[in-house]
Design an enzyme around this catalytic site. Sequence first.
Site, mmCIF file in Angstrom:
data_model
loop_
_atom_site.group_PDB
_atom_site.id
_atom_site.type_symbol
_atom_site.label_atom_id
_atom_site.label_comp_id
_atom_site.label_asym_id
_atom_site.label_seq_id
_atom_site.Cartn_x
_atom_site.Cartn_y
_atom_site.Cartn_z
ATOM 1 N N ASP A 103 6.041 -1.499 2.483
ATOM 2 C CA ASP A 103 4.967 -0.717 1.877
ATOM 3 C C ASP A 103 3.745 -0.723 2.797
ATOM 4 O O ASP A 103 3.580 -1.647 3.606
ATOM 5 C CB ASP A 103 4.563 -1.327 0.521
ATOM 6 C CG ASP A 103 5.716 -1.321 -0.466
ATOM 7 O OD1 ASP A 103 6.612 -0.471 -0.313
ATOM 8 O OD2 ASP A 103 5.701 -2.160 -1.376
HETATM 9 N N1 URA Z 1 9.330 -5.361 -1.521
HETATM 10 C C1 URA Z 1 8.183 -4.723 -1.872
HETATM 11 O O1 URA Z 1 7.839 -4.644 -3.030
HETATM 12 N N2 URA Z 1 7.459 -4.168 -0.863
HETATM 13 C C2 URA Z 1 7.793 -4.252 0.433
HETATM 14 O O2 URA Z 1 7.070 -3.752 1.293
HETATM 15 C C3 URA Z 1 8.980 -4.931 0.773
HETATM 16 C C4 URA Z 1 9.732 -5.485 -0.227
#
Ligand code: URA
Length: 240
Positions: A103
């Site tokens: 993310d």
């Molecule tokens: N899980 C999440 O919620 N976000 C990420 O960036 C990676 C794994």
Amino acid sequence: MWLARALQSQGFGSRKGCVLRVRSGAVSINGVVCDDPEHEVDPAGLELTIDGVTWPYREKAYVLLHKPAGYECSQKPKHHPSVYSLLPSPLIERDVQCVGRLDQDTTGLLLLSDDGQFIHRMTSPKKGVAKVYRATCADPVTDAALDALRNGVLLNDEPAPIAALACEALDTHTLQLTLAEGKYHQVKRMIAATGNRVERLHRVAIGAFSLPATLAPGSWCWLEAADLQQLETPWPSAKS
Ligand code: URA
């Protein structure tokens, strides 16, 4: 392999552009200028210097980026700059791809490669390559939450509960979670299912390979053969 062809394979432009670049005297082989585009080079151990920048020859590109917060893992980002803007242009020209996505607000270990088979091996749920995350939560982490994460929590749109391979509290608000898959927002959704909320998320390891402490946020480096071996080490050898 001809020098101009070697240069082209590393992402330094078109065949014609590489020929002209060599002829201009801008390219050195292992430190010695060579202006003959048809000069035979041995790719093994080859180090090219182009306009003063040294570039090791790599048949396939495997790189590690310490992803900072505020970057999207997309070539067409919507709201933040792209992680690809942190890489030099030859890697972009080679079309390296993110090995799974983080993310925009997640930090830590991000792999990129132009080797499709490697990307598949690292991301396929069937291969179960462990990904290790450190999550800082809004509320204290309870024993009940740790048990739930170990035993499996039910997420929207998932047919069955999903369990962490491992889960431990590091302090009152921080937990380390090891997952076998990489579903959309998986860590945030799993922790939300325990009634808590992730405030900061950092990926510390994949397989048995940990993000080196010496690699600053926003910086990248090549991965060596030993690193690749560690990345593909199956669980339970993964460590953080
Ligand atoms: N899980 C999440 O919620 N976000 C990420 O960036 C990676 C794994």
